[in-house]
Design a protein around this motif. Sequence first.
Motif, PDB file in Angstrom:
ATOM      1  N   ARG A  79     -16.351 -18.683  13.774  1.00  0.00           N
ATOM      2  CA  ARG A  79     -17.753 -18.888  14.154  1.00  0.00           C
ATOM      3  C   ARG A  79     -18.073 -18.044  15.393  1.00  0.00           C
ATOM      4  O   ARG A  79     -17.722 -16.880  15.437  1.00  0.00           O
ATOM      5  CB  ARG A  79     -18.022 -20.380  14.412  1.00  0.00           C
ATOM      6  CG  ARG A  79     -17.832 -21.232  13.167  1.00  0.00           C
ATOM      7  CD  ARG A  79     -17.837 -22.682  13.520  1.00  0.00           C
ATOM      8  NE  ARG A  79     -17.892 -23.537  12.341  1.00  0.00           N
ATOM      9  CZ  ARG A  79     -17.940 -24.852  12.398  1.00  0.00           C
ATOM     10  NH1 ARG A  79     -17.953 -25.473  13.556  1.00  0.00           N
ATOM     11  NH2 ARG A  79     -17.981 -25.568  11.293  1.00  0.00           N
ATOM     12  N   ASP A  80     -18.739 -18.640  16.367  1.00  0.00           N
ATOM     13  CA  ASP A  80     -18.954 -17.857  17.590  1.00  0.00           C
ATOM     14  C   ASP A  80     -18.110 -18.397  18.742  1.00  0.00           C
ATOM     15  O   ASP A  80     -18.395 -18.105  19.906  1.00  0.00           O
ATOM     16  CB  ASP A  80     -20.430 -17.808  17.980  1.00  0.00           C
ATOM     17  CG  ASP A  80     -20.936 -19.168  18.412  1.00  0.00           C
ATOM     18  OD1 ASP A  80     -20.292 -20.164  18.055  1.00  0.00           O
ATOM     19  OD2 ASP A  80     -21.963 -19.225  19.107  1.00  0.00           O
ATOM     20  N   HIS A  82     -15.266 -17.414  19.703  1.00  0.00           N
ATOM     21  CA  HIS A  82     -14.630 -16.350  20.474  1.00  0.00           C
ATOM     22  C   HIS A  82     -15.569 -15.817  21.550  1.00  0.00           C
ATOM     23  O   HIS A  82     -15.212 -15.734  22.719  1.00  0.00           O
ATOM     24  CB  HIS A  82     -14.202 -15.228  19.528  1.00  0.00           C
ATOM     25  CG  HIS A  82     -13.114 -14.378  20.096  1.00  0.00           C
ATOM     26  ND1 HIS A  82     -12.703 -13.203  19.525  1.00  0.00           N
ATOM     27  CD2 HIS A  82     -12.346 -14.536  21.200  1.00  0.00           C
ATOM     28  CE1 HIS A  82     -11.735 -12.684  20.247  1.00  0.00           C
ATOM     29  NE2 HIS A  82     -11.494 -13.467  21.267  1.00  0.00           N
ATOM     30  N   VAL A  83     -16.766 -15.462  21.150  1.00  0.00           N
ATOM     31  CA  VAL A  83     -17.698 -14.895  22.122  1.00  0.00           C
ATOM     32  C   VAL A  83     -18.033 -15.907  23.204  1.00  0.00           C
ATOM     33  O   VAL A  83     -18.145 -15.558  24.383  1.00  0.00           O
ATOM     34  CB  VAL A  83     -18.965 -14.405  21.407  1.00  0.00           C
ATOM     35  CG1 VAL A  83     -19.953 -13.859  22.420  1.00  0.00           C
ATOM     36  CG2 VAL A  83     -18.622 -13.333  20.408  1.00  0.00           C
ATOM     37  N   ARG A  84     -18.194 -17.143  22.815  1.00  0.00           N
ATOM     38  CA  ARG A  84     -18.513 -18.167  23.823  1.00  0.00           C
ATOM     39  C   ARG A  84     -17.386 -18.266  24.847  1.00  0.00           C
ATOM     40  O   ARG A  84     -17.632 -18.346  26.058  1.00  0.00           O
ATOM     41  CB  ARG A  84     -18.746 -19.524  23.163  1.00  0.00           C
ATOM     42  CG  ARG A  84     -19.911 -19.539  22.220  1.00  0.00           C
ATOM     43  CD  ARG A  84     -20.182 -20.954  21.705  1.00  0.00           C
ATOM     44  NE  ARG A  84     -21.237 -21.583  22.457  1.00  0.00           N
ATOM     45  CZ  ARG A  84     -22.486 -21.733  22.022  1.00  0.00           C
ATOM     46  NH1 ARG A  84     -22.807 -21.295  20.815  1.00  0.00           N
ATOM     47  NH2 ARG A  84     -23.390 -22.305  22.763  1.00  0.00           N
ATOM     48  N   LEU A 144     -15.289 -15.930  25.566  1.00  0.00           N
ATOM     49  CA  LEU A 144     -15.287 -14.701  26.348  1.00  0.00           C
ATOM     50  C   LEU A 144     -16.359 -14.738  27.428  1.00  0.00           C
ATOM     51  O   LEU A 144     -16.170 -14.222  28.526  1.00  0.00           O
ATOM     52  CB  LEU A 144     -15.505 -13.492  25.431  1.00  0.00           C
ATOM     53  CG  LEU A 144     -14.350 -13.170  24.489  1.00  0.00           C
ATOM     54  CD1 LEU A 144     -14.716 -12.044  23.544  1.00  0.00           C
ATOM     55  CD2 LEU A 144     -13.111 -12.802  25.288  1.00  0.00           C
ATOM     56  N   LEU A 145     -17.472 -15.366  27.122  1.00  0.00           N
ATOM     57  CA  LEU A 145     -18.551 -15.433  28.101  1.00  0.00           C
ATOM     58  C   LEU A 145     -18.282 -16.465  29.180  1.00  0.00           C
ATOM     59  O   LEU A 145     -19.071 -16.598  30.121  1.00  0.00           O
ATOM     60  CB  LEU A 145     -19.876 -15.751  27.398  1.00  0.00           C
ATOM     61  CG  LEU A 145     -20.541 -14.560  26.708  1.00  0.00           C
ATOM     62  CD1 LEU A 145     -21.682 -15.016  25.822  1.00  0.00           C
ATOM     63  CD2 LEU A 145     -21.060 -13.577  27.757  1.00  0.00           C
ATOM     64  N   GLY A 146     -17.204 -17.193  29.059  1.00  0.00           N
ATOM     65  CA  GLY A 146     -16.842 -18.095  30.136  1.00  0.00           C
ATOM     66  C   GLY A 146     -17.206 -19.545  29.899  1.00  0.00           C
ATOM     67  O   GLY A 146     -17.033 -20.364  30.796  1.00  0.00           O
ATOM     68  N   GLU A 147     -17.717 -19.842  28.718  1.00  0.00           N
ATOM     69  CA  GLU A 147     -18.017 -21.241  28.424  1.00  0.00           C
ATOM     70  C   GLU A 147     -16.722 -22.032  28.476  1.00  0.00           C
ATOM     71  O   GLU A 147     -15.722 -21.629  27.897  1.00  0.00           O
ATOM     72  CB  GLU A 147     -18.655 -21.364  27.037  1.00  0.00           C
ATOM     73  CG  GLU A 147     -19.149 -22.754  26.731  1.00  0.00           C
ATOM     74  CD  GLU A 147     -19.828 -22.800  25.362  1.00  0.00           C
ATOM     75  OE1 GLU A 147     -21.051 -22.711  25.307  1.00  0.00           O
ATOM     76  OE2 GLU A 147     -19.110 -22.925  24.355  1.00  0.00           O
TER      77      GLU A 147
END
Lengths: 232, 232
Positions: B175-176, B178-180, B182-185
């Motif tokens: 899903r997303d 990975h990006v989340r 990476l963004l520091g969530e």
Amino acid sequence: MLATETAETGHEAGSARRNAVLESALVLLVEGGERALTTAGVARAANCSKESLYKWFGDRDGLLAAMITFQASKVRAEPQPVGATGLPALRAQLVGIATNLLKVLSGDVSIALNRLAIGKARRDASDLGQLVLDHGRRPIETRLSTLLEAGRDAGLITFDATHEAYATLYGLVVRDMHVRLLLGEPKQPFSPAARAEQAVDQFLRLFGAEKTIGPARERTGSGSPNNAPDIP
Amino acid sequence: MLATETAETGHEAGSARRNAVLESALVLLVEGGERALTTAGVARAANCSKESLYKWFGDRDGLLAAMITFQASKVRAEPQPVGATGLPALRAQLVGIATNLLKVLSGDVSIALNRLAIGKARRDASDLGQLVLDHGRRPIETRLSTLLEAGRDAGLITFDATHEAYATLYGLVVRDMHVRLLLGEPKQPFSPAARAEQAVDQFLRLFGAEKTIGPARERTGSGSPNNAPDIP
DNA sequence: GACGTACCGTACCGTACGGTTCCGTTGCGA
DNA sequence: TCGCAACGGAACCGTACGGTACGGTACGTC
């Protein structure tokens, strides 16, 4: 941080000059990466003085944050008309949002800003990543969530947790395209609309109410199949 | 760049000392971000001299590249036994790979290295991103692809383009997230195995051959349903 | 016409980092 | 025992960047 942010005043621009500077900074960032985004470089590109930069944005981080909110303010999606109902209408709306999402995510400015935020994530307390999430993901999630819940209320789709359904749809639409682009993989030409249609159809096959889905099989390889009804 | 890479010699370690240095560098990167990954800092943390660093890795970029390949060499997944056949076996294998994928992607070191590569990526050929793609994505894709094609050959699933099926599965699994991350969530606790099972079941509902899928409905909210057969 | 404001352009400063050089020490083989 | 290669430690250099200060200019206001 976030010295003078546009979002707080709401509305639109901090000032015309300020926005022009932010636009120059975005251009600089897109074509040069973070390395190119120096205060002197921005001042030179925007024909302003570094002193003004620091007066307006307080800080380099303040400039970066302002760039994110500024770019987000330009992408505000128009509230789509929620006129028609029924499965074709729901499908069309989902496809529209998904197409828009794909286009935004693969845009140069979005990629550059996401790279910037990810590169600086976890380093500072002034988390650009949170800003990107707030201005990028959250609007999409709320739009999609309300739409999905409307579809559920209309008996068109079924799910328990809205967030789960949203996340599944997001995954089907974006896949790992975003990370690949962020990592620098050259963007290969593709049709966002076709990809969105395919993903939404897959989503509807997973979450559609029992007998609303028509033919069972669907070819997943080719782009836009002919089974797409027009927008009513 | 890429002065003396481990991958070229194949096998295992460049040298024990070198690997210890790389391990120290990884620790430094994980807990401090790229900002903390200075040559002096690495030398200090690893009790080695900067001169040795430059002799071994040639360059700061060489060090970064060596860190990526080194980490990748540690994650080499064991070739799973391809013994049993049938849908339960296929499902179990897919779930295994997906679970592993989720665990790897949410690992601290993976996150830090991806942040590093993304932060340095640009539209020009900045190779760290390609290195991450080669050592991270490609192995997963080949493993999953061969498995999917085996399942298709066995008549268990159907698809036209292998890459399309793979990408869909990847999207359903990751899903997303990975990006989340990476963004520091902040990473919220979740069960990779349960998520993997859910995603694989969704994938099988989309790509399963006609009558191989049992009960039509599936609750997507709760974690691991009881319909998971044990590994044969 | 004097004053204040907002701004540009540039020179300047301190610092941090990549990369180089030099020196002392350890250990190993001849 | 000698020599030498490898290495650690530290000093050093050049540069680039964030941030500040100062002079100069256009413009509006009293």
